[in-house]
Design an enzyme around this catalytic site. Structure first.
Site, PDB file in Angstrom:
ATOM      1  N   LYS B 178     -46.505  12.380   7.323  1.00 56.41           N
ATOM      2  CA  LYS B 178     -47.834  12.130   6.773  1.00 56.41           C
ATOM      3  C   LYS B 178     -47.621  11.071   5.694  1.00 56.41           C
ATOM      4  O   LYS B 178     -46.934  11.306   4.706  1.00 56.41           O
ATOM      5  CB  LYS B 178     -48.404  13.424   6.184  1.00 56.41           C
ATOM      6  N   GLY B 235     -44.352  15.661  -4.226  1.00 58.26           N
ATOM      7  CA  GLY B 235     -45.639  15.223  -4.753  1.00 58.26           C
ATOM      8  C   GLY B 235     -46.067  16.063  -5.936  1.00 58.26           C
ATOM      9  O   GLY B 235     -45.227  16.601  -6.660  1.00 58.26           O
ATOM     10  N   SER B 236     -47.360  16.206  -6.095  1.00 55.18           N
ATOM     11  CA  SER B 236     -47.874  16.870  -7.292  1.00 55.18           C
ATOM     12  C   SER B 236     -47.783  18.388  -7.169  1.00 55.18           C
ATOM     13  O   SER B 236     -47.763  18.946  -6.075  1.00 55.18           O
ATOM     14  CB  SER B 236     -49.334  16.479  -7.520  1.00 55.18           C
ATOM     15  N   ARG B 237     -47.732  19.020  -8.316  1.00 54.47           N
ATOM     16  CA  ARG B 237     -47.667  20.485  -8.340  1.00 54.47           C
ATOM     17  C   ARG B 237     -48.916  21.097  -7.723  1.00 54.47           C
ATOM     18  O   ARG B 237     -48.830  22.072  -6.971  1.00 54.47           O
ATOM     19  CB  ARG B 237     -47.501  20.927  -9.793  1.00 54.47           C
ATOM     20  N   GLY B 240     -48.815  20.675  -3.984  1.00 54.83           N
ATOM     21  CA  GLY B 240     -47.669  21.438  -3.498  1.00 54.83           C
ATOM     22  C   GLY B 240     -47.933  22.933  -3.445  1.00 54.83           C
ATOM     23  O   GLY B 240     -47.599  23.600  -2.464  1.00 54.83           O
ATOM     24  N   GLU B 257     -40.783  19.467  -3.819  1.00 54.77           N
ATOM     25  CA  GLU B 257     -40.347  18.965  -5.111  1.00 54.77           C
ATOM     26  C   GLU B 257     -41.629  18.601  -5.833  1.00 54.77           C
ATOM     27  O   GLU B 257     -42.358  17.704  -5.406  1.00 54.77           O
ATOM     28  CB  GLU B 257     -39.458  17.738  -4.899  1.00 54.77           C
ATOM     29  N   CYS B 294     -39.146  11.248 -10.602  1.00 56.35           N
ATOM     30  CA  CYS B 294     -39.129  12.719 -10.631  1.00 56.35           C
ATOM     31  C   CYS B 294     -38.260  13.217 -11.768  1.00 56.35           C
ATOM     32  O   CYS B 294     -38.476  14.302 -12.297  1.00 56.35           O
ATOM     33  CB  CYS B 294     -38.550  13.276  -9.342  1.00 56.35           C
ATOM     34  N   GLU B 386     -45.945  18.620 -16.898  1.00 52.33           N
ATOM     35  CA  GLU B 386     -45.505  17.290 -16.494  1.00 52.33           C
ATOM     36  C   GLU B 386     -46.696  16.337 -16.514  1.00 52.33           C
ATOM     37  O   GLU B 386     -47.728  16.608 -15.909  1.00 52.33           O
ATOM     38  CB  GLU B 386     -44.911  17.313 -15.076  1.00 52.33           C
TER      39      GLU B 386
END
Lengths: 523, 523
Positions: B178, B235-237, B240, B257, B294, B386
């Site tokens: 993707k 990607g983003s929390r 995710g 991650e 990251c 973050e």
């Protein structure tokens, strides 16, 4: 009436109990004497605090100390074997001999000793060194491990003495064991030996802790606590799914062994060669421990035809002849009855059994059902549920295509077995169906029943969901099972004197395999 | 206006699009020409069906063929480097040189070639053989892998060319990539090379497939589809966590991650020795790629005092001097602004920056904040979020105890760094705080910044939740990263001729390390 104490921070203490329970003897149905507490959250909190404290003390522990504890514990279990076996027999109805005394207890101590050897050898850490860049990594303790043991192996899978326990300890973690409430006294006796061994070998307090029972709500809170490193669970799919959701929501690795129907496929040629012997082999496997093995064959796949009909009759006759053995819980006959009814509602026919058995305690008649491949394909979900006990389903297929379609729709399993003709007659079919079965099971067997699970480095007691929660891990087999309870720790540019011993250029341990600049090197 | 095609089952085909989107040039803010489709579920369905088909064809594929594909692909990327770098530069605003052309593109092809070598060598399979019992196991393909690449590495972490892609392919899986919607054309160009390489090396159709965008709902449906083997996400929390929940509910391993603030601790002695140099080293690391790494250091921990004040002033001066670089997305300046505001609301003081920067495209002033250790302990959740970009927080602690308390409350991180005096003056403090930091981070560094992530077998680009979803795995480093996309397959009593080559008594591959009866043996 005496109330058992729980084991917290190295001491046997009174629980903060919300209620009490007793275990029953499944062979007689009678309640046993000792009372056990259902702990309130306060007890979980005490255990978590002590475990978090133990983590600090375990940080730099010498592997030889961990090994010494495991060996001392194995010896202590052997010294207390008579008492432990008596308690396990009373609480599970499993035969004291040979099953508990001569098979499961030696398996348990053998596992602890293999774990001790792995702790000493340290290769499980997979130390990997890039000398040019001074980057070094190895597996190391993940944090306190909560272990929920199952009902069916009171010693070898017990939360305080089984495979998950041993693996978590080797990795350097404290363990909080939650006893299975069907055998609390067995667990108590094991925990006594564990704590004595911990004291004798100078281990941190809180290395091993024991709770007997908690509320469902507190169980979910426990597995998602920030102080927990990981969780091991062996038990029912329903309980497992709830714990899985709670732990994963909190980002905690949880290893579950939940549900498996362990398909066994007899290709046509094999029954032509050997139907009588195989019928007995199958029945022995299905009825071992009254079908209460994780790898018990619950689904048998045969080709339509006369040979299969004769085979089914032979299996049914053996199921009929054998006296039903005790089931582990009071509720089990009811579960088997409703599971059988659900199969019949789903289109299966009862061949034999299907009702509560006479005799004392908890028993259900050895039960065989059958369906056509067409029925199985119409209702795979209903007809492939695990019914944990002496209930087996046979499905006869009209051709290879139908078998392949059934395998495609199958959920993940611990094992899958194919029996094929010695003559080579079935080899072409084998080659065509193997790849589909292979992806669905953790262990693929040929020409033998799946109920034996050897404690071997090459064993995989795992498989795709819902058999477990991750197909990359095994709960049996040392050292492979240890990595579940370890995190990967990398040291980048860290000064030599600050590295853990295992990652230094020169190490004392001459037995350890390490991967240095791409090659495995020993010592 | 041209609309890009998606890559399904070996062909570039028109998408079933619900809508279309274009990427912007972050350095100018201008929309780029090409249109890309947001796929409806039908496209996911086509990709899944093709991937499931490819699994069958990949079942017995020779490792050398996989290696040949990866090498052909690496060469094809190099041949098309100018066009790919141009597209990536336009879509990300990252410098064409040295960053994209001379660093990230070579890193990408290097990863693919290391992956090819690992495929050929086969040691990643960790073949384990118990000859006495004839039980054999190894890691093998897990099934179709869906890879979601991040916004910040358009080549080296791209879903169709990065580390997750390479690892999934080595393990023998088809990949459904993707694209990140901020760099669709870069991804399209890479996918063209991938498909040409697949054709040239005779790989199954459906080995590599590409969708540009799907709805959130279809993304959740995709990762929980029964045909999927595993998922890789960087990607983003927020995104995710949603994907994690959906995949885990379906029992699918998902490696994410997501979020890391990468604490850097300067012990007192190190600043006394070297404050000027370290201030520059820190600023360089914080501002590299505008803080969009990251492993960018987001939280700096110092002792209260004059030396630290001077150090903070120096860092602030560098932050001020440096021209703000483009951020990856139109939304980024707003995110950094609101992240900075949230820190200030949580008790932090702004040292410098904190507002949108002038200049074309998407920029935010280099931003430094500070808090006391006391404030940090009062609101660890608010102050340890973050904020992905050129925003850094410095916390000054009054003593070691306060530092230890902050580390205790810290969430999981990819990295943790300790700078200490060369003189040895800080060694005692180091020894006391190291164990707490160690358990919270995947990679522990000494005396260097965490922003370099070497592709080394000893690297760990992973860490405890929420940095990733499992602290036992790394997404960078070959062969370690491969096991994420593999299942453990055991063969118990399986006839010799039916075993995969890697598990036979004698094998042709003289390079492979295997564990046979407890010892690692090559060839």
């Amino acid at each position: 009436m005496s109330v058992a104490r729980i084991l917290i921070h190295g001491k046997w203490v009174e629980a903060e109990a919300s209620s009490f329970f007793r275990a029953n003897n499944p062979a007689t149905g009678e309640a046993l004497a000792m009372q056990f507490p259902v702990s309130k959250w306060e007890d979980c909190e005490r255990a978590l605090a002590a475990a978090a404290f133990a983590v600090k003390e375990l940080h730099d522990i010498a592997p030889a100390k961990i090994a010494a504890f495991l060996e001392e514990y194995a010896a202590a279990i052997e010294a207390a074997a008579d008492e432990i076996v008596k308690a396990a027999n009373e609480e599970t109805g499993l035969p004291a001999s040979p099953r508990l005394k001569d098979v499961e207890l030696p398996r348990t101590t053998n596992q602890l000793r293999q774990a001790a050897a792995a702790a000493r050898e340290e290769s499980w850490k997979q130390a990997t060194i890039d000398t040019a860049r001074n980057i070094r990594s190895s597996f190391a303790a993940i944090g306190p491990v909560v272990v929920f043991g199952p009902n069916n192996f009171p010693l070898a899978f017990n939360g305080i003495s089984g495979g998950d326990f041993a693996a978590a300890i080797v990795a350097g973690n404290p363990v909080i064991a939650k006893a299975h409430p069907l055998h609390p006294n067995t667990t108590r006796l094991l925990a006594e030996q564990a704590q004595m061994a911990a004291d004798a070998t100078g281990m941190p307090k809180g290395l091993v802790q024991l709770l007997y029972h908690v509320s469902n709500e507190d169980g979910l809170k426990l597995v998602s606590d920030a102080r927990v490193g990981a969780i091991g669970f062996t038990g029912s799919r329903n309980a497992g799914i709830h714990l899985k959701r709670a732990a994963e929501e909190a980002g905690k690795p949880i290893y579950l062994e939940m549900s498996s129907i362990n398909p066994v496929i007899f290709l046509p040629g094999t029954l032509e060669e050997n139907a009588e012997v195989l019928a007995k082999e199958l029945a022995d496997s299905c009825l071992a421990a009254s079908g209460q093995f994780c790898t018990s064959p619950n689904l048998i796949l045969l080709w339509n035809g006369q040979t299969s009909e004769k085979f089914i009759s032979t299996v049914a006759a053996i199921f009929n002849e054998r006296a039903p053995q005790p089931l582990l819980s009071q509720n089990a006959p009811h579960q088997l009855s409703s599971g059988t009814k659900a199969f019949i509602d789903g289109g299966a026919q009862l061949v034999t059994g299907g009702k509560n058995a006479s005799g004392p305690g908890y028993r259900f008649t050895n039960t065989l059902l059958r369906t056509s491949g067409k029925d199985m394909l119409a209702k795979p979900h209903e007809l492939q549920r695990e019914v944990f006990g002496n209930v087996t389903m046979i499905t006869t297929v009209s051709d290879e295509k139908e078998l392949a379609a059934i395998l495609e729709k199958m959920e993940g399993n611990l094992t899958g077995t194919i029996y094929s003709a010695k003559s080579g007659k079935d080899d072409a079919v084998y080659a065509r169906i193997e790849s589909t079965l292979r992806q669905k099971v953790g262990r693929l067997l040929n020409d033998k029943m799946p109920t034996g699970v050897a404690v071997s480095p090459a064993m995989n007691h795992g498989g795709p969901f819902p058999a477990t929660s991750h197909p990359g891990f095994t709960s049996v087999g040392i050292p492979a099972s240890i990595s579940r309870f370890a995190m990967l720790q990398c040291y980048d540019g860290v000064r030599e004197g600050r590295l853990p011993e295992i990652l230094r250029d020169k190490i004392k341990n001459s037995e350890t395999w390490r991967s240095i600049d791409g090659a495995w090197v020993r010592g």
